[in-house]
Design a protein around this motif. Structure first.
Motif, PDB file in Angstrom:
ATOM      1  N   SER A   7       0.300  79.672 -46.113  1.00  0.00           N
ATOM      2  CA  SER A   7       0.554  81.021 -45.608  1.00  0.00           C
ATOM      3  C   SER A   7      -0.065  82.049 -46.540  1.00  0.00           C
ATOM      4  O   SER A   7      -0.653  81.707 -47.564  1.00  0.00           O
ATOM      5  CB  SER A   7       2.063  81.251 -45.489  1.00  0.00           C
ATOM      6  OG  SER A   7       2.332  82.498 -44.898  1.00  0.00           O
ATOM      7  N   SER A   8       0.073  83.319 -46.148  1.00  0.00           N
ATOM      8  CA  SER A   8      -0.432  84.416 -46.961  1.00  0.00           C
ATOM      9  C   SER A   8       0.267  84.425 -48.314  1.00  0.00           C
ATOM     10  O   SER A   8       1.494  84.490 -48.388  1.00  0.00           O
ATOM     11  CB  SER A   8      -0.185  85.739 -46.239  1.00  0.00           C
ATOM     12  OG  SER A   8      -0.312  86.823 -47.121  1.00  0.00           O
ATOM     13  N   ARG A   9      -0.510  84.374 -49.380  1.00  0.00           N
ATOM     14  CA  ARG A   9       0.070  84.322 -50.727  1.00  0.00           C
ATOM     15  C   ARG A   9       0.912  85.564 -51.016  1.00  0.00           C
ATOM     16  O   ARG A   9       2.016  85.457 -51.549  1.00  0.00           O
ATOM     17  CB  ARG A   9      -1.046  84.187 -51.766  1.00  0.00           C
ATOM     18  CG  ARG A   9      -0.542  84.240 -53.205  1.00  0.00           C
ATOM     19  CD  ARG A   9      -1.663  84.024 -54.205  1.00  0.00           C
ATOM     20  NE  ARG A   9      -1.226  84.299 -55.560  1.00  0.00           N
ATOM     21  CZ  ARG A   9      -0.575  83.436 -56.329  1.00  0.00           C
ATOM     22  NH1 ARG A   9      -0.287  82.238 -55.859  1.00  0.00           N
ATOM     23  NH2 ARG A   9      -0.211  83.757 -57.561  1.00  0.00           N
ATOM     24  N   SER A  10       0.424  86.743 -50.642  1.00  0.00           N
ATOM     25  CA  SER A  10       1.152  87.973 -50.947  1.00  0.00           C
ATOM     26  C   SER A  10       2.490  88.026 -50.215  1.00  0.00           C
ATOM     27  O   SER A  10       3.508  88.431 -50.788  1.00  0.00           O
ATOM     28  CB  SER A  10       0.308  89.201 -50.598  1.00  0.00           C
ATOM     29  OG  SER A  10       0.017  89.236 -49.213  1.00  0.00           O
ATOM     30  N   SER A  39       6.105  87.866 -52.059  1.00  0.00           N
ATOM     31  CA  SER A  39       7.002  89.004 -51.826  1.00  0.00           C
ATOM     32  C   SER A  39       8.368  88.525 -51.355  1.00  0.00           C
ATOM     33  O   SER A  39       9.410  88.999 -51.828  1.00  0.00           O
ATOM     34  CB  SER A  39       6.398  89.952 -50.784  1.00  0.00           C
ATOM     35  OG  SER A  39       5.258  90.606 -51.281  1.00  0.00           O
ATOM     36  N   GLN A  40       8.378  87.588 -50.424  1.00  0.00           N
ATOM     37  CA  GLN A  40       9.651  87.064 -49.922  1.00  0.00           C
ATOM     38  C   GLN A  40      10.419  86.336 -51.022  1.00  0.00           C
ATOM     39  O   GLN A  40      11.635  86.506 -51.158  1.00  0.00           O
ATOM     40  CB  GLN A  40       9.398  86.124 -48.742  1.00  0.00           C
ATOM     41  CG  GLN A  40       8.954  86.832 -47.471  1.00  0.00           C
ATOM     42  CD  GLN A  40       8.681  85.853 -46.340  1.00  0.00           C
ATOM     43  OE1 GLN A  40       7.997  84.845 -46.528  1.00  0.00           O
ATOM     44  NE2 GLN A  40       9.202  86.144 -45.172  1.00  0.00           N
ATOM     45  N   LEU A  41       9.716  85.536 -51.801  1.00  0.00           N
ATOM     46  CA  LEU A  41      10.368  84.823 -52.902  1.00  0.00           C
ATOM     47  C   LEU A  41      10.928  85.804 -53.932  1.00  0.00           C
ATOM     48  O   LEU A  41      12.049  85.635 -54.427  1.00  0.00           O
ATOM     49  CB  LEU A  41       9.373  83.877 -53.573  1.00  0.00           C
ATOM     50  CG  LEU A  41       9.000  82.613 -52.799  1.00  0.00           C
ATOM     51  CD1 LEU A  41       7.808  81.924 -53.453  1.00  0.00           C
ATOM     52  CD2 LEU A  41      10.185  81.651 -52.721  1.00  0.00           C
ATOM     53  N   THR A  42      10.152  86.835 -54.245  1.00  0.00           N
ATOM     54  CA  THR A  42      10.600  87.831 -55.222  1.00  0.00           C
ATOM     55  C   THR A  42      11.844  88.549 -54.729  1.00  0.00           C
ATOM     56  O   THR A  42      12.797  88.771 -55.487  1.00  0.00           O
ATOM     57  CB  THR A  42       9.483  88.852 -55.500  1.00  0.00           C
ATOM     58  OG1 THR A  42       8.305  88.166 -55.937  1.00  0.00           O
ATOM     59  CG2 THR A  42       9.905  89.847 -56.571  1.00  0.00           C
ATOM     60  N   GLN A  43      11.863  88.898 -53.447  1.00  0.00           N
ATOM     61  CA  GLN A  43      13.029  89.600 -52.911  1.00  0.00           C
ATOM     62  C   GLN A  43      14.249  88.682 -52.831  1.00  0.00           C
ATOM     63  O   GLN A  43      15.382  89.121 -53.068  1.00  0.00           O
ATOM     64  CB  GLN A  43      12.716  90.191 -51.538  1.00  0.00           C
ATOM     65  CG  GLN A  43      13.747  91.216 -51.081  1.00  0.00           C
ATOM     66  CD  GLN A  43      13.291  92.001 -49.879  1.00  0.00           C
ATOM     67  OE1 GLN A  43      12.840  91.440 -48.890  1.00  0.00           O
ATOM     68  NE2 GLN A  43      13.410  93.319 -49.949  1.00  0.00           N
ATOM     69  N   LEU A  44      14.030  87.426 -52.529  1.00  0.00           N
ATOM     70  CA  LEU A  44      15.127  86.459 -52.567  1.00  0.00           C
ATOM     71  C   LEU A  44      15.707  86.358 -53.975  1.00  0.00           C
ATOM     72  O   LEU A  44      16.930  86.379 -54.167  1.00  0.00           O
ATOM     73  CB  LEU A  44      14.631  85.088 -52.106  1.00  0.00           C
ATOM     74  CG  LEU A  44      14.659  84.805 -50.604  1.00  0.00           C
ATOM     75  CD1 LEU A  44      13.717  83.664 -50.252  1.00  0.00           C
ATOM     76  CD2 LEU A  44      16.084  84.456 -50.162  1.00  0.00           C
ATOM     77  N   GLN A 101       6.028  86.275 -59.087  1.00  0.00           N
ATOM     78  CA  GLN A 101       6.659  87.490 -58.591  1.00  0.00           C
ATOM     79  C   GLN A 101       5.604  88.568 -58.363  1.00  0.00           C
ATOM     80  O   GLN A 101       4.624  88.656 -59.105  1.00  0.00           O
ATOM     81  CB  GLN A 101       7.704  88.007 -59.590  1.00  0.00           C
ATOM     82  CG  GLN A 101       8.880  87.067 -59.803  1.00  0.00           C
ATOM     83  CD  GLN A 101       9.919  87.655 -60.734  1.00  0.00           C
ATOM     84  OE1 GLN A 101      10.195  88.854 -60.704  1.00  0.00           O
ATOM     85  NE2 GLN A 101      10.502  86.812 -61.582  1.00  0.00           N
ATOM     86  N   VAL A 102       5.820  89.382 -57.344  1.00  0.00           N
ATOM     87  CA  VAL A 102       4.905  90.489 -57.079  1.00  0.00           C
ATOM     88  C   VAL A 102       5.355  91.718 -57.859  1.00  0.00           C
ATOM     89  O   VAL A 102       6.536  91.867 -58.190  1.00  0.00           O
ATOM     90  CB  VAL A 102       4.843  90.824 -55.575  1.00  0.00           C
ATOM     91  CG1 VAL A 102       4.248  89.667 -54.789  1.00  0.00           C
ATOM     92  CG2 VAL A 102       6.221  91.193 -55.028  1.00  0.00           C
ATOM     93  N   GLU A 130       0.937  92.386 -44.056  1.00  0.00           N
ATOM     94  CA  GLU A 130       2.219  91.684 -43.941  1.00  0.00           C
ATOM     95  C   GLU A 130       3.212  92.141 -45.006  1.00  0.00           C
ATOM     96  O   GLU A 130       3.874  91.342 -45.660  1.00  0.00           O
ATOM     97  CB  GLU A 130       2.012  90.171 -44.022  1.00  0.00           C
ATOM     98  CG  GLU A 130       1.132  89.605 -42.917  1.00  0.00           C
ATOM     99  CD  GLU A 130       1.053  88.097 -42.963  1.00  0.00           C
ATOM    100  OE1 GLU A 130       1.797  87.445 -42.213  1.00  0.00           O
ATOM    101  OE2 GLU A 130       0.253  87.574 -43.754  1.00  0.00           O
ATOM    102  N   SER A 131       3.322  93.450 -45.170  1.00  0.00           N
ATOM    103  CA  SER A 131       4.201  94.012 -46.193  1.00  0.00           C
ATOM    104  C   SER A 131       5.661  93.876 -45.782  1.00  0.00           C
ATOM    105  O   SER A 131       6.007  94.020 -44.609  1.00  0.00           O
ATOM    106  CB  SER A 131       3.861  95.487 -46.411  1.00  0.00           C
ATOM    107  OG  SER A 131       4.719  96.065 -47.364  1.00  0.00           O
TER     108      SER A 131
END
Length: 227
Positions: free
Chosen positions: A45-48, A52-57, A78-79, A87-88
């Motif tokens: 998938s899109s790396r960014s 982003s999802q992992l960082t927010q989790l 982390q972003v 895909e922000s």
């Protein structure tokens, strides 16, 4: 269908959706942040978006489940900012609405030096407008850092930040405002359905005064001049 049968990106999307509604997938954090699973995710998938999802989790577990001693997500994964061009997971502020609010804030405070905009926090979120106050409640210029006692975050929310035909914020906006409060901000929402009907400058100034400074406001420089 069992969770382990999901593709890695589908599983991440599912678990990320959970935190938007305050459901915390604590049993899966060890798997999510493991090197093997991270490698699988970034291959499909899109790396960014993935980071982003992992960082927010990870941030959600830190802020909302402080009792849980979770595995850490390495800084390399982390972003810096949740806002990305593609895909922000954070919405960009509507320029027209922002400019109207910005003009109103200049009229209210007397100068643009009393507020900053598009402020990136250490917690990855970007604040539309930030105002700093000292302990006495005086508005500080943006270049003053030592005397800051309170920070106000203005969230300028246009139609795209709400569910269709509703005044309910999208999940990604709701979690942002929730987290801003947890990291110490006073969050002031400026929704389009309140601001757009304002017809003239006086209405705008009165509205912003009541929303941002419901009790009073004053200026740091005025305090110095009165001494």
């Amino acid at each position: 269908m069992r969770l382990f049968e999901f593709e890695p990106c589908e599983l991440l999307n599912l678990l990320h959706s959970c935190i938007l509604i305050k459901c915390y997938p604590l049993n899966f954090t060890e798997k999510l942040f493991s090197p093997f699973f991270l490698q699988e995710l970034q291959a499909g998938s899109s790396r960014s978006k993935v980071l982003s999802q992992l960082t927010q989790l990870f941030l959600t577990v830190q802020l909302e489940c402080p009792y849980y001693k979770n595995p850490r997500l390495l800084l390399d994964n982390q972003v810096k900012s949740f806002y990305t061009r593609c895909e922000s997971i954070e919405s960009k502020v509507d320029l027209h609405l922002f400019n109207r609010v910005k003009t109103g804030m200049i009229g209210l405070l007397g100068s643009q030096k009393y507020f900053a905009y598009n402020v990136l926090t250490p917690y990855h979120y970007t604040i539309d407008i930030e105002i700093k106050l000292n302990e006495e409640g005086f508005v500080l210029p943006v270049n003053v850092h030592d005397e800051v006692y309170e920070r106000i975050a203005l969230c300028i929310d246009d139609e795209k930040r709400f569910c269709a035909n509703s005044h309910n914020l999208l999940g990604k906006e709701s979690i942002k405002q929730r987290h801003l409060k947890l990291i110490g901000y006073v969050v002031v929402q400026i929704p389009f359905f309140e601001f757009n009907p304002l017809d003239n400058k006086n209405d705008v100034l009165e509205y912003l005064h009541k929303k941002v400074f419901p009790n009073f406001y004053s200026f740091h420089e005025n305090q110095a001049e009165s001494k």
